[in-house]
Enzyme design. Structure first.
Site, PDB file in Angstrom:
ATOM      1  N   LYS A 100       0.838  -1.220   0.000  1.00  0.00           N
ATOM      2  CA  LYS A 100       0.000   0.000   0.000  1.00  0.00           C
ATOM      3  C   LYS A 100       0.865   1.260   0.000  1.00  0.00           C
ATOM      4  CE  LYS A 100      -1.657   1.625   4.062  1.00  0.00           C
ATOM      5  NZ  LYS A 100      -1.349   3.043   4.306  1.00  0.00           N
ATOM      6  N   ASN A 101       1.844   1.298   0.886  1.00  0.00           N
ATOM      7  CA  ASN A 101       2.590   2.542   1.068  1.00  0.00           C
ATOM      8  C   ASN A 101       3.562   2.812  -0.062  1.00  0.00           C
ATOM      9  OD1 ASN A 101       1.131   3.054   3.298  1.00  0.00           O
ATOM     10  ND2 ASN A 101       2.704   2.422   4.772  1.00  0.00           N
ATOM     11  N   ARG A 110      -4.402   9.755   3.842  1.00  0.00           N
ATOM     12  CA  ARG A 110      -3.232  10.576   4.155  1.00  0.00           C
ATOM     13  C   ARG A 110      -2.307  10.727   2.938  1.00  0.00           C
ATOM     14  NH1 ARG A 110      -0.298  14.018   7.621  1.00  0.00           N
ATOM     15  NH2 ARG A 110       1.891  13.568   7.302  1.00  0.00           N
ATOM     16  N   ASP A 115      -4.726  10.818  11.910  1.00  0.00           N
ATOM     17  CA  ASP A 115      -5.141   9.436  11.988  1.00  0.00           C
ATOM     18  C   ASP A 115      -5.638   9.198  13.381  1.00  0.00           C
ATOM     19  OD1 ASP A 115      -4.979   7.351   9.948  1.00  0.00           O
ATOM     20  OD2 ASP A 115      -3.024   8.239   9.543  1.00  0.00           O
ATOM     21  N   ASP A 175       4.612   0.546  12.061  1.00  0.00           N
ATOM     22  CA  ASP A 175       3.451  -0.221  11.577  1.00  0.00           C
ATOM     23  C   ASP A 175       3.471  -1.682  12.030  1.00  0.00           C
ATOM     24  OD1 ASP A 175       2.582   2.089  10.363  1.00  0.00           O
ATOM     25  OD2 ASP A 175       3.478   1.620   8.430  1.00  0.00           O
TER      26      ASP A 175
END
Ligand code: EPU
Length: 494
Positions: free
Chosen positions: A88-89, A159, A183, A381
């Protein structure tokens, strides 16, 4: 260690702690920047319409749009093979990079997650045509028909929308961006992004929740970060590839996802050296000199860690394909210290040779102390996963959070499952128990949600997780992948 000034301030003001890890920055007194779910196949974008790549099921911190829940039970040993999806990032930034050139940028190994859909919507609003010709591919076509504006209704959901700032400013000279929200784990400022771009000649105005940025032509600059912000590094690199002259980022983030973005930019014709180091050097090319490329998204180290944690608490054996041990070295080390057996190798996935990892666990773990740090340290994370593993380990482990002071909210949920955790400021002391005890819990953010699933695997009885839309933002079929290796887990639609 020199921590973040903002973090120190926050902690001192709100958490009444003052000890080792975060005190350095106050004494340094330096400024942080200084001069020296699955997409519909074939769907096409419409400029201001609904979701482009599939139904959007995510809303940052908002109500649960799906009403779905996940039910998970302690499953006994896991056994099998799974493929780790793309990160994802990384992919969200790769998508933003399509703004930098005309033509069609083709991304493969794209995870089927809600955040990709949301980023697709944002980029379509700006003027890209976005499609998903097959489940793991996204194509983004830039016809030059760009309106460099990112409205609140899209920006607030993700974000990573901040990552359109650098490419839009660099190539189109103007951006109007609604300010991204925080967040659930705390405020997330963008001052380093702004300061870096200011040093390259951009001017900013802020009014009514909107940031307006303008620059006739960005100029290369030497930018020193006193903290390796992932997002700020990515924005400055994307701005610098088409700026006039050379840019040096000293103190750049080195995360594998930053490396992945730099590699795409180089394939597009960007001139970047020092990739993967703390000093990135970017020699600007002409604004219209970049060309579209095809790029395979790097695999997701956080999703890989989630499967390691799952087998760690369940026991058993798991082979993970397209899992890059080199990208998660410190996490792997801590896991080995806990008694998990992990080896790295290669394997065939179709006709591709891919990195692989083999993970074996007896299901009994030893407690260790861990602190989160920027790459190559243990990423923040991973932390909810680590705290969950420690909840069922032998002994007491102390976990120290150095990036997001508010990132301990899931601890309350773990305690509902019987975990013995004491938090003080940015530390959590976790006293392991033989087993947790299933109960209803809520996912408060992406990683906290995944940790609840892992906790459910370590709990007697049934754990029911709501707030599943958070998990959907970053996990490509977590339930299906775990069920495929023997976990007792099911998703119930609301
Ligand atoms: N920060 C500032 N000012 C800035 C930029 C960052 O104070 O201008 C602070 C943040 O508030 C935070 C710390 O610096 O306390 C780290 O921020 P960073 O910029 O490095 O992170 P990010 O780019 O906002 C990405 C990931 C996060 C991940 C962090 C750290 C994306 C979309 N997000 O965020 O991932 O935690 O790097 O590795 O890439 C997640 O996937 O669940 C997630 C939160």
């Amino acid at each position: 260690m020199c921590g973040r000034l903002r973090v120190v301030t926050w902690v001192v003001r709100h958490e009444n702690f003052g000890d080792d890890v975060l005190t350095g920055r106050e004494r340094c007194g330096a400024s942080r920047v200084s001069g020296g779910p699955g997409g519909a196949q074939g769907a096409l974008s419409d400029r201001h319409g609904g979701s482009i790549l599939g139904s959007v099921t995510s809303d940052l911190g908002g109500p649960d749009l799906t009403g779905d829940r996940i039910e998970v039970r302690s499953s006994g040993p896991l056994d099998g093979t799974l493929v780790v999806p793309g990160a994802k990032n990384s992919v969200l930034k790769l998508m933003a990079a399509a703004l930098l050139c005309d033509g069609t940028t083709r991304l493969t190994n794209v995870p089927r997650i809600a955040d990709v859909d949301i980023m697709g919507d944002l980029l379509a609003h700006i003027g890209l045509r976005v499609s998903r010709p097959s489940p793991d591919r996204v194509e983004l076509t830039n016809d030059g028909n760009i309106t460099p504006e990112a409205p609140y209704r899209l920006v607030e959901r993700i974000r990573a929308s901040i990552n359109v700032l650098g490419p839009l400013l660099g190539r189109y000279g103007r951006v109007v961006l609604s300010m991204p929200g925080g967040d659930d784990f705390g405020s997330r400022p963008i001052d380093m992004h702004i300061e870096g771009l200011r040093m390259m000649g951009a001017e900013f105005k802020f009014a009514h929740g909107e940031l307006t940025a303008a620059a006739d032509r960005l100029r290369g600059a030497r930018i020193v970060f006193d903290y390796p912000s992932v997002g700020a590094t990515e924005n400055i690199v994307m701005a610098a590839v088409t700026a006039e002259g050379d840019t040096v980022i000293d103190g750049a983030a080195r995360e594998p996802e930053v490396v992945d973005l730099c590699r795409l930019l180089v394939s597009m014709g960007g001139d970047i050296s020092g990739i993967g180091t703390a000093e990135l050097r970017i020699r600007g090319v002409g604004r219209d000199d970049l060309r579209p490329a095809e790029h395979h998204t790097v695999s997701d180290r956080i999703q890989a860690a989630t499967y390691i944690a799952s087998v760690a608490v369940s026991g058993g054996q798991l082979t993970m394909l397209d899992a890059r041990a080199d990208d998660m070295e410190m996490f792997v080390r801590r896991c080995r210290d806990m008694g998990i057996d992990i080896s790295a190798g290669t394997a065939m996935l179709g006709d591709r040779e891919v990195p692989s990892m083999s993970v074996t666990s007896t299901g009994r773990l030893r407690a260790v102390d861990v602190q989160t740090l920027p790459y190559p340290g243990v990423a923040t994370d991973y932390k909810p996963l680590i705290v969950t593993m420690l909840s069922v380990a032998d002994g007491v482990g102390v976990v120290t959070e150095n990036l997001y002071p508010g990132r301990f909210r899931y601890v309350e949920e773990l305690m509902r499952l019987g975990a013995d955790i004491t938090t003080t400021g940015h530390h959590a002391a976790v006293r392991g128990r033989p087993r947790l005890s299933g109960a209803p819990v809520r996912a408060h953010d992406i990683r906290a949600g995944a940790a609840m699933v892992v906790a459910g695997l370590a709990a007697e009885g049934t754990t029911t997780i709501t707030g599943v839309h958070h998990i959907d933002r970053g996990y490509d079929d977590l339930t299906g992948r775990l069920a495929g290796v023997g976990a007792d887990i099911v998703r119930r639609h609301g």
